[in-house]
Design an enzyme around this catalytic site. Structure first.
Site, PDB file in Angstrom:
ATOM      1  N   ALA C 236       0.820  -1.212   0.000  1.00 29.24           N
ATOM      2  CA  ALA C 236       0.000   0.000   0.000  1.00 29.24           C
ATOM      3  C   ALA C 236       0.856   1.266   0.000  1.00 29.24           C
ATOM      4  O   ALA C 236       2.079   1.214   0.102  1.00 29.24           O
ATOM      5  CB  ALA C 236      -0.919  -0.033   1.212  1.00 29.24           C
ATOM      6  N   HIS C 237       0.198   2.418  -0.077  1.00 28.63           N
ATOM      7  CA  HIS C 237       0.929   3.683  -0.165  1.00 28.63           C
ATOM      8  C   HIS C 237       1.808   3.928   1.055  1.00 28.63           C
ATOM      9  O   HIS C 237       1.410   3.665   2.182  1.00 28.63           O
ATOM     10  CB  HIS C 237      -0.002   4.872  -0.411  1.00 28.63           C
ATOM     11  CG  HIS C 237      -1.184   4.992   0.509  1.00 28.63           C
ATOM     12  ND1 HIS C 237      -2.171   5.931   0.290  1.00 28.63           N
ATOM     13  CD2 HIS C 237      -1.550   4.328   1.612  1.00 28.63           C
ATOM     14  CE1 HIS C 237      -3.084   5.834   1.233  1.00 28.63           C
ATOM     15  NE2 HIS C 237      -2.738   4.870   2.031  1.00 28.63           N
TER      16      HIS C 237
END
Lengths: 344, 344, 344
Positions: C236-237
């Site tokens: 994920a980011h």
């Protein structure tokens, strides 16, 4: 549109009613089949649902003889429905032509009536069998052999030396033949072990979308005949499945594990590596097989054990909070009894 | 670069300080926002962090009135930040042009100001609404309709008859409309049930990368308005979500299940098939819903049960090893008491 | 084909037997290495297996001195095998040419001896280092920088501003730089938080097929040097990994979590967001880390705890069904004792 008697003939069905009516497509008994469609009902209950719809005809077992609809009696209504539905299946990727924008290596051999879509890339030494469809943006790597009547959807990646049999369907975005995950760890880092094997997909296999099947480290990763793989499944290097396995979405099998025939892995399940799973084994959703499994087992849980056993354990574990309270009370009662007996 | 007073106007913010300063972009209060950026702080604590950075301005709640930075007071700082960040968002795929290498069927109708990138393939009968962006290598299948202001990233596969609304974003490698996983098993093998439905994506949906959404067997798989789907999610045939659902990475929903509105599924979770999940249901990470769920529930575990209940059970189960020892001791004490009483 | 003495020189091996024999490739001791191949054996037991095959030579530890095969003695047979296997590794994507159908922006700078395959799309401002291979249908977005000696397989999507180091391998269908999953929820809906960061892939990283790595919300998602990521992983980011991590298939790490060096996540595992995981941490298959983890830990389960502890708890929980019966019996015995004592 097709005449009902022609459809009935495909499935060896017995018509009760007018066989000359025209059928426009298929419909669902439970979700309101529309006008002029054909649907199926395995029970009288579902048949009654079907009678409420606008369907023209219903495929039923031989036990159902009366209806407000035209009936087609068969042994296996669900199977007959699937075969009839096939007659209405659009084949949007069949063109019979090779699009001029496809890049095809001069040494590639393309069979008769193959459809190749825009921007497909066919590399050196590839063989593609008759009537196979290669979708837009598909990459077919060096030396790949694909059989007849296959359907490869858009943007699939088939790495070098992959072998694909006949009547194989592969959905969009899937990658066959990526390197297996193999490294030797030293203090300098993780050294890549070259993956020098390939992938073999046998006849009548169907593979979903965005699936990944790695090439073998040495030798082949093999998907057995008639196996059906759902979306986002991962099969590691040197995995082998027997024929007619069912592997549901988001499941994974680690390296070198062999499945027998007709193994069913339900959704989001997993199998550790270097194992042997017998024939006709069923693994429930989210189950994880961690050791060899005998044929005929029905397993669930992690580690996967006999399903009934696992169910008992899960049900029992829900009672542990109250059990802790119960033990606490029993402790007190025991202590009191011990005190009483001492006093005497 | 944008003037602060213009940014404040977008969010109806009240400026404390110099509204004429120029803002170069957005920054993070906790990770050192750089010179000339704007950041946000929901609490005084984070505001103090923001003051240590080189940010030019901070978006704050109305309760914060003093700062070494220029302030923009709003009701919802996080939302205001998101809206201001939008002003600095690069739009790398917007070209307003149709690249000459894209293959577009003569019967396709392309709206005004659409951007189509190299090697996109637009099939027969497609409609694309104004200002929509089709990225490189995207395949838009027969009869697909896409609305206005959509953003379809590279190598996305949109199979025939898919319907996409307005302002839909789809990230790279996603596949919409692959066949649902449906077979009739006989002794000859698994016979494919043709998947004759489609996929409908309503307005304002965002779908992550390498997601798979299968077409319905009959009828549609429907993603409700404003729903946001994360990467590597799998939605099976005939799944329907209500509006504004949140489905986090690597989750999966099995066939024919319907979600209500604003259902949240945290990462790597799952829902069995043919179920009804109510509105405003939250499923914790790794949870698996196995039966119908009432609106407003907050569930975890597998099978998913009330979160508090599950937490109790998990906490209790960690005590089972010591409990086994405790029971063993209690057994001995009980046996001794029984012996003593007999002797008397 | 290569002469054995040349292969032995690569790994500093000592030959016992004829160093002039020609080797055609590599083989597996356990799965019947074919004629003229070289294999390896870490133990005398596997060496005996190797002797039964048709292999021409076996790489062994220095403790093995006698064989019917030609021997190559080394310190680390597995590593030596991997290095020798490299000599036989086909490089199907190396062409040294830029295919005329690739679309390359005039401002892109392409290094020496780069191979670019059909239908690759290289956007504005891209830099690609010498000898890097860009496969068919790859999209390299605006401003992306890719180093030397990289291997990017077909249909990979590299979104704008991604940075990739040297000697990076990325397998088919992977997406780097998709938007992180970030929204502000209001009563009107989920408002998209623009993801304005990027992705940084350091040197010597290998990423599997159909992986998704999101760009940072602000700042970068960073994959540390020498890390190896398997298929269908989701990062994920703003996730950051230290160097030389191993992340096995279908695992996921939620936003902003940082891993130390040489963290190993086995298959289908997960880590919650905003956490710090130390160095040399191992997480077993299906484990889920839910809180910060100290360096050197070996964890399993969900929530992940010390592996030995988790094993005890799992083993104990299998005994809960019998425990419930046991408690029931103890209850009865306790009640009887209480009755007896009252009567006295």
């Amino acid at each position: 549109m097709k005449r009902l008697k022609d459809l009935a003939e495909i499935v060896g069905g017995n018509i009760i009613g007018d066989g000359d009516i025209m059928i426009v497509g298929v419909g669902s008994a439970k979700e309101g089949a529309s006008y002029g469609t054909i649907t199926f009902a395995e029970t009288e209950e579902i048949h009654k649902e079907a009678e409420k719809t606008e369907a023209a005809a219903v495929i039923v077992p031989k036990t159902i003889t009366k209806s407000s609809k035209t009936l087609v009696q068969v042994d296996n209504p669900r199977l007959a429905f699937a075969r009839i539905a096939r007659e209405f299946m659009p084949k949007p990727l069949v063109t019979g032509e090779i699009h001029p924008t496809s890049v095809i290596h001069p040494t590639a051999v393309i069979g008769e009536d193959v459809s190749i879509h825009p921007y497909a890339v066919i590399d050196e030494g590839v063989r593609i069998g008759p009537r196979t469809v290669i979708g837009p943006g598909v990459y077919v790597g060096k030396g790949v052999k694909i059989g007849a009547d296959c359907e490869i959807h858009a943007n699939v990646v088939i790495e070098y030396e992959t072998r694909i049999g006949d009547r194989v369907i592969i959905h969009g975005g899937t990658v066959l033949g990526s390197d297996g995950y193999g490294f030797v760890t030293t203090k300098e880092g993780h050294y890549k072990i070259p993956q020098l094997g390939n992938v073999i997909i046998e006849d009548d296999v169907e593979i979903g979308a965005n699936v990944t099947i790695d090439r073998g480290a040495i030798g082949s990763t093999i998907i057995g005949r008639g196996t059906k793989i759902d979306n986002l499944v991962h099969l590691a290097h040197n995995v082998e499945t027997g024929p007619e396995c069912l592997i549901v979405a988001q499941s994974g099998i680690a390296g070198s594990t062999k499945l027998g025939k007709r193994v069913t892995m339900a959704g989001q399940s997993g199998v550790f590596g270097h194992l042997k799973v017998g024939d006709y084994v069923t693994l429930a959703a989210r189950g994880v097989i961690t050791s060899n499994v005998e044929s005929g087992s029905f397993l669930s849980g992690f580690p996967a054990i006999d399903h009934k056993q696992n169910y008992k354990i899960k049900a029992a574990s829900r009672r542990v909070p109250e059990l802790l309270k119960q033990i606490k009370t029993m402790e007190k009662r025991l202590a009191e009894l011990e005190k009483k007996l001492e006093d005497k």
